[in-house]
Design a protein around this motif. Structure first.
Motif, PDB file in Angstrom:
ATOM      1  N   LYS A  92      52.335  60.645  41.291  1.00 13.67           N
ATOM      2  CA  LYS A  92      51.018  60.258  40.888  1.00 13.67           C
ATOM      3  C   LYS A  92      50.154  60.764  42.101  1.00 13.67           C
ATOM      4  CE  LYS A  92      53.232  57.555  37.703  1.00 13.67           C
ATOM      5  NZ  LYS A  92      52.959  57.647  36.334  1.00 13.67           N
ATOM      6  N   LEU A  93      49.417  61.730  42.034  1.00 12.30           N
ATOM      7  CA  LEU A  93      48.672  61.896  43.085  1.00 12.30           C
ATOM      8  C   LEU A  93      46.937  61.534  43.022  1.00 12.30           C
ATOM      9  CD1 LEU A  93      47.808  64.090  45.298  1.00 12.30           C
ATOM     10  CD2 LEU A  93      47.445  65.693  43.650  1.00 12.30           C
ATOM     11  N   LYS A  94      46.717  60.733  44.033  1.00 12.74           N
ATOM     12  CA  LYS A  94      45.354  60.154  44.014  1.00 12.74           C
ATOM     13  C   LYS A  94      44.497  60.834  45.162  1.00 12.74           C
ATOM     14  CE  LYS A  94      47.427  55.544  42.517  1.00 12.74           C
ATOM     15  NZ  LYS A  94      46.532  55.400  41.547  1.00 12.74           N
ATOM     16  N   ALA A  95      43.873  61.445  44.599  1.00 12.48           N
ATOM     17  CA  ALA A  95      42.604  62.265  45.464  1.00 12.48           C
ATOM     18  C   ALA A  95      41.038  61.832  45.102  1.00 12.48           C
ATOM     19  CB  ALA A  95      42.913  63.687  45.460  1.00 12.48           C
ATOM     20  N   GLU A  96      40.256  62.852  44.727  1.00 12.44           N
ATOM     21  CA  GLU A  96      39.051  62.812  44.115  1.00 12.44           C
ATOM     22  C   GLU A  96      39.135  62.067  42.644  1.00 12.44           C
ATOM     23  OE1 GLU A  96      39.115  66.858  45.011  1.00 12.44           O
ATOM     24  OE2 GLU A  96      40.482  65.350  46.218  1.00 12.44           O
ATOM     25  N   SER A  97      40.145  62.667  42.025  1.00  9.24           N
ATOM     26  CA  SER A  97      40.737  62.014  40.612  1.00  9.24           C
ATOM     27  C   SER A  97      42.175  61.727  40.624  1.00  9.24           C
ATOM     28  CB  SER A  97      40.191  63.134  39.374  1.00  9.24           C
ATOM     29  OG  SER A  97      40.804  64.176  39.684  1.00  9.24           O
ATOM     30  N   GLU A  98      42.632  61.203  39.782  1.00 11.05           N
ATOM     31  CA  GLU A  98      44.220  60.837  39.666  1.00 11.05           C
ATOM     32  C   GLU A  98      44.845  62.076  38.725  1.00 11.05           C
ATOM     33  OE1 GLU A  98      45.436  57.052  38.597  1.00 11.05           O
ATOM     34  OE2 GLU A  98      44.053  55.859  39.797  1.00 11.05           O
ATOM     35  N   THR A  99      45.791  62.347  39.075  1.00  7.32           N
ATOM     36  CA  THR A  99      46.583  63.398  38.434  1.00  7.32           C
ATOM     37  C   THR A  99      48.260  62.959  38.439  1.00  7.32           C
ATOM     38  OG1 THR A  99      45.413  65.352  39.348  1.00  7.32           O
ATOM     39  CG2 THR A  99      47.511  65.957  38.580  1.00  7.32           C
ATOM     40  N   GLU A 100      48.768  63.177  37.381  1.00  8.18           N
ATOM     41  CA  GLU A 100      50.321  62.798  37.247  1.00  8.18           C
ATOM     42  C   GLU A 100      51.005  63.738  36.650  1.00  8.18           C
ATOM     43  OE1 GLU A 100      51.034  59.192  34.918  1.00  8.18           O
ATOM     44  OE2 GLU A 100      49.021  58.393  35.530  1.00  8.18           O
ATOM     45  N   ILE A 101      52.198  63.983  37.343  1.00  6.61           N
ATOM     46  CA  ILE A 101      53.443  65.050  37.135  1.00  6.61           C
ATOM     47  C   ILE A 101      54.575  64.231  36.954  1.00  6.61           C
ATOM     48  CG2 ILE A 101      54.542  66.946  37.482  1.00  6.61           C
ATOM     49  CD1 ILE A 101      52.397  67.753  39.505  1.00  6.61           C
ATOM     50  N   ASN A 102      54.862  64.356  35.309  1.00  2.98           N
ATOM     51  CA  ASN A 102      55.990  63.396  35.199  1.00  2.98           C
ATOM     52  C   ASN A 102      57.362  64.225  34.909  1.00  2.98           C
ATOM     53  OD1 ASN A 102      54.242  61.174  34.989  1.00  2.98           O
ATOM     54  ND2 ASN A 102      53.997  60.970  32.555  1.00  2.98           N
ATOM     55  N   GLY A 103      58.311  63.743  35.533  1.00  3.96           N
ATOM     56  CA  GLY A 103      59.605  64.467  35.410  1.00  3.96           C
ATOM     57  C   GLY A 103      60.505  64.381  34.033  1.00  3.96           C
ATOM     58  N   ALA A 104      61.482  65.128  34.077  1.00  6.77           N
ATOM     59  CA  ALA A 104      62.380  64.870  32.612  1.00  6.77           C
ATOM     60  C   ALA A 104      63.390  64.152  33.103  1.00  6.77           C
ATOM     61  CB  ALA A 104      62.980  66.371  32.344  1.00  6.77           C
ATOM     62  N   GLY A 105      63.714  63.112  32.003  1.00 12.06           N
ATOM     63  CA  GLY A 105      64.874  62.262  32.397  1.00 12.06           C
ATOM     64  C   GLY A 105      66.189  62.670  32.085  1.00 12.06           C
ATOM     65  N   PRO A 106      67.304  62.050  32.197  1.00 10.36           N
ATOM     66  CA  PRO A 106      68.647  62.481  31.951  1.00 10.36           C
ATOM     67  C   PRO A 106      68.733  62.192  30.309  1.00 10.36           C
ATOM     68  CG  PRO A 106      68.664  59.983  32.592  1.00 10.36           C
ATOM     69  CD  PRO A 106      67.190  60.465  32.721  1.00 10.36           C
ATOM     70  N   ILE A 107      69.883  63.052  30.127  1.00 12.09           N
ATOM     71  CA  ILE A 107      70.154  63.104  28.427  1.00 12.09           C
ATOM     72  C   ILE A 107      71.239  61.889  28.315  1.00 12.09           C
ATOM     73  CG2 ILE A 107      71.548  64.286  26.591  1.00 12.09           C
ATOM     74  CD1 ILE A 107      70.277  66.962  27.726  1.00 12.09           C
ATOM     75  N   VAL A 108      70.863  61.018  27.456  1.00 14.60           N
ATOM     76  CA  VAL A 108      71.700  59.661  27.135  1.00 14.60           C
ATOM     77  C   VAL A 108      72.808  60.225  26.117  1.00 14.60           C
ATOM     78  CG1 VAL A 108      72.056  57.515  26.310  1.00 14.60           C
ATOM     79  CG2 VAL A 108      70.086  58.191  27.712  1.00 14.60           C
ATOM     80  N   ASN A 109      74.202  60.185  26.263  1.00 13.95           N
ATOM     81  CA  ASN A 109      75.034  60.652  25.444  1.00 13.95           C
ATOM     82  C   ASN A 109      75.562  59.392  24.556  1.00 13.95           C
ATOM     83  OD1 ASN A 109      76.734  58.953  26.995  1.00 13.95           O
ATOM     84  ND2 ASN A 109      77.883  60.891  27.824  1.00 13.95           N
ATOM     85  N   GLU A 110      76.265  59.851  23.632  1.00 14.16           N
ATOM     86  CA  GLU A 110      76.802  58.517  22.693  1.00 14.16           C
ATOM     87  C   GLU A 110      77.395  57.416  23.397  1.00 14.16           C
ATOM     88  OE1 GLU A 110      79.491  58.530  18.617  1.00 14.16           O
ATOM     89  OE2 GLU A 110      78.811  60.194  19.265  1.00 14.16           O
TER      90      GLU A 110
END
Length: 303
Positions: A92-110
């Motif tokens: 979450k980058l807070k500067a003149e405006s807010e920018t978000e970069i969301n990462g990828a999560g793990p793969i949930v197996n059976e």
């Protein structure tokens, strides 16, 4: 007991930069790390408001361990299932405006899913389950529907805070509470909601389908509640907005906390808007004393 479900938690890595310049080195003036994910946010606020709850979901790797450590520090009960990979990091980058970069999560197996469903099976009549956030692409798109069906068999109230097709598919199962913002509400009907009157009209259509309570967040204008007991509008108090992350989750947590105290949806709405506003006025999620200080400033209008 209130259970929150976060299928794809995160570490929220917040960086404050006075002036962000693309394509060069920027140095953060302040850096913060928080356990993230909508369900986790609800659990954190509920705990701060003195309401017992248990957080369910998946964690992975060293980033997942960080989340569990922070939950332990805040005395939040969790039954996360450990899976392979790493829990995502959301910047979450807070500067003149807010920018978000969301990462990828793990793969949930059976196997991981089976362990989660065993934890979920512990719910009993009278409990409340909060299904919050999006469903990861690696999971069945019907995951929330499957869970809400299990809740119906045990007479468990369900709160849903998500949007898009996932929310639309859940309406037929008549959750206790949903909390779309006015954009998400409009998306359900393929329209653009321009004012409060239209928001009330479309919330009424959802209520007719059997959803008990519909809270529509109206950003800086507060929120409205359409329920069997009436239609109410809560005006947001004035204050310096420092943080938009988690305000909606805090509203849900505050509503549940207020409802657990009074059993009255009008008072629950007041508590919810106070919690959401307190978070918006803070760098992190709200604390109880901040919510209490705002309660008297929340005016409820009966529509």
């Amino acid at each position: 007991m209130i259970y929150t479900v976060t299928l794809n938690p995160s570490i929220d890595y917040v960086m404050k930069v006075d002036l962000f310049q693309e394509g060069t080195v920027n140095r953060a003036q302040e850096v913060m790390y928080y356990p993230g994910g909508k369900g986790i946010n609800v659990s954190r606020v509920l705990t701060r408001l003195g309401v017992p709850n248990t957080a369910l979901g998946f964690t992975a790797g060293f980033t997942g361990e960080f989340i569990k450590e922070k939950m332990l520090e805040e005395d939040i009960k969790e039954r996360f299932v450990e899976v392979a990979g790493k829990t995502r990091i959301n910047v979450k980058l807070k500067a003149e405006s807010e920018t978000e970069i969301n990462g990828a999560g793990p793969i949930v197996n059976e196997e991981g899913m089976e362990l989660f469903l065993r934890q979920f099976a512990r719910i009993t009549e009278g409990d409340v389950v909060v299904l919050a956030g999006s469903i990861p692409e690696t999971m069945k798109s019907t995951m929330y529907v499957d869970l809400i069906k299990k809740c119906a068999l045990k007479n468990v109230k369900v709160v849903v805070d998500t949007g898009g097709k996932t929310l639309k598919n859940i309406l037929a199962y008549k959750p206790f509470l949903i909390k779309p913002n006015h954009h998400e509400l409009g998306d359900l009907f393929g329209v653009e909601i321009k004012d409060r009157k239209e928001a009330i009209m479309y919330a009424a259509k959802i209520h007719e389908q059997g959803v008990e309570n519909i809270i529509v967040s109206l950003a800086g204008d507060g929120a409205l509640l359409y329920s069997s007991e009436g239609v109410y509008v809560a005006k947001a108090p004035k204050g310096e907005v420092k943080n938009s992350v988690g305000a909606g989750d805090s509203l849900v947590a505050g509503f549940l906390a207020g409802y657990s105290i009074s059993g009255n949806v009008k008072e629950a709405l007041q508590y919810g808007v106070a919690a959401g506003s307190a978070t918006a006025f803070s760098n992190d999620l709200c604390q109880k004393f901040q919510v209490q200080s705002l309660l008297e400033k929340i005016n409820i209008e009966v529509v």
